[in-house]
Design an enzyme around this catalytic site. Structure first.
Site, PDB file in Angstrom:
ATOM      1  N   LEU A 101       0.837  -1.198   0.000  1.00 19.60           N
ATOM      2  CA  LEU A 101       0.000   0.000   0.000  1.00 19.60           C
ATOM      3  C   LEU A 101       0.876   1.253   0.000  1.00 19.60           C
ATOM      4  O   LEU A 101       1.658   1.468   0.925  1.00 19.60           O
ATOM      5  CB  LEU A 101      -0.912   0.008   1.225  1.00 19.60           C
ATOM      6  CG  LEU A 101      -1.962  -1.100   1.299  1.00 19.60           C
ATOM      7  CD1 LEU A 101      -2.771  -0.981   2.581  1.00 19.60           C
ATOM      8  CD2 LEU A 101      -2.896  -1.043   0.087  1.00 19.60           C
ATOM      9  N   ASP A 202      -6.494  -6.555  16.358  1.00 21.45           N
ATOM     10  CA  ASP A 202      -5.179  -6.103  16.846  1.00 21.45           C
ATOM     11  C   ASP A 202      -5.020  -4.636  16.462  1.00 21.45           C
ATOM     12  O   ASP A 202      -4.047  -4.230  15.842  1.00 21.45           O
ATOM     13  CB  ASP A 202      -4.071  -6.960  16.227  1.00 21.45           C
ATOM     14  CG  ASP A 202      -2.723  -6.785  16.932  1.00 21.45           C
ATOM     15  OD1 ASP A 202      -2.654  -6.030  17.924  1.00 21.45           O
ATOM     16  OD2 ASP A 202      -1.738  -7.387  16.481  1.00 21.45           O
TER      17      ASP A 202
END
Length: 293
Positions: A101, A202
């Site tokens: 990304l 998380d």
């Protein structure tokens, strides 16, 4: 290159060949911090930019479960999640290959947009708490066996597992373990038993990125269907998120009054994960929470 780096470079070439079908010209090759138990690189080739990580220890199935977690989140089409290219094993090393990304500058509404999107993710529900596969949080296995009762799932599959592991490894005393047992009896009266919500699992600042549009992207999930307040509590650790994030979340999917008082209870789970992974530096916070209750 050192021999080690040359060896690693050849390992990456093997992964590229396995997944692209040929030996591409590597235009850029950059090592990244891949977490406490993994090595990672960004590789740029003509086909695109990829993020490849592999582990150094005995964590069988870690990347398979991470790939499944990423796909579980991508399927909801709410947040920007990197595409999974593949996972597997080469030369006795497990690896995960995903889309890299490319980050851009944060848009002004970054945190508001994030809060709204997380709330929308949490509206995805299931008839039970858990997931149809187990995964990892850090290097610790996370048991996602289905349970209908969300509070009991949090106690049995999250807190009891971590407390028991810490006692077995002598990272907590029997006395502290007994305090956990006392708390387990009280928790059903302390936190709301909401319907299951799809969680990243998380969600702290290290797993939050900016995508090419300047909006939020998430990586390294440990997802499951659970109590959404546990996820929101997790975001307050290690610096926390901007206040507008929580305001935007609440506008889309309001939480019950008194959430601030419940945050320490939920954060016993990530705190105990850190105790088990990194030792006693987090025990003071755990002891303070147990003493309070």
């Amino acid at each position: 290159m050192t021999f080690q780096t040359q060896e690693q470079y050849q390992f990456i070439e093997s992964i590229l060949f396995e997944n692209l079908g040929h030996h591409p010209e590597v235009l850029d090759f950059q090592f990244f911090y891949g977490g406490n138990f993994n090595l990672a690189v960004k590789v740029k080739v003509a086909e695109g930019d990829y993020f490849i990580k592999w582990n150094q220890g005995d964590h069988d199935g870690m990347f398979e479960s991470e790939a499944k977690s990423l796909q579980t989140l991508r399927d909801k089409d709410v947040l920007s999640i990197p595409e999974v290219i593949n996972y597997g094993k080469i030369l006795d090393k497990e690896y995960l290959m995903i889309e890299f990304l490319t980050a851009s500058y944060k848009q002004e509404n970054y945190w508001q947009d994030f809060g709204q999107k997380l709330a929308k993710l949490h509206t995805h529900t299931h008839h039970s708490h858990g997931l149809d596969f187990n995964n990892y949080i850090g290097a610790l296995r996370q048991n996602n066996e289905w349970m209908e009762d969300g509070v009991q799932f949090f106690i049995e599959k999250r807190l009891k597992v971590q407390a028991g592991l810490a006692l077995y490894d002598r990272k907590i005393s029997q006395e502290l373990y007994d305090k956990f047992q006392t708390l387990f009896e009280k928790i059903p009266n302390l936190i709301p038993n909401e319907k299951p919500a799809l969680l990243h699992g998380d969600l702290w600042s290290g797993n939050v990125m900016t995508d090419s549009k300047g909006l939020v992207a998430l990586v390294d999930p440990a997802c499951y269907y659970g109590l959404r307040e546990a996820e929101l509590a997790f975001t307050t650790m290690f610096g926390g998120f901007e206040p507008v994030f929580y305001e935007a979340y609440h506008e889309v999917y309001p939480i019950e009054n008194g959430f601030g008082d419940r945050i320490p209870l939920y954060n016993l789970y990530p705190l105990m994960v850190h105790v088990n992974l990194f030792g006693g530096g987090y025990l003071d916070a755990v002891e303070k929470i147990l003493k309070k209750y």
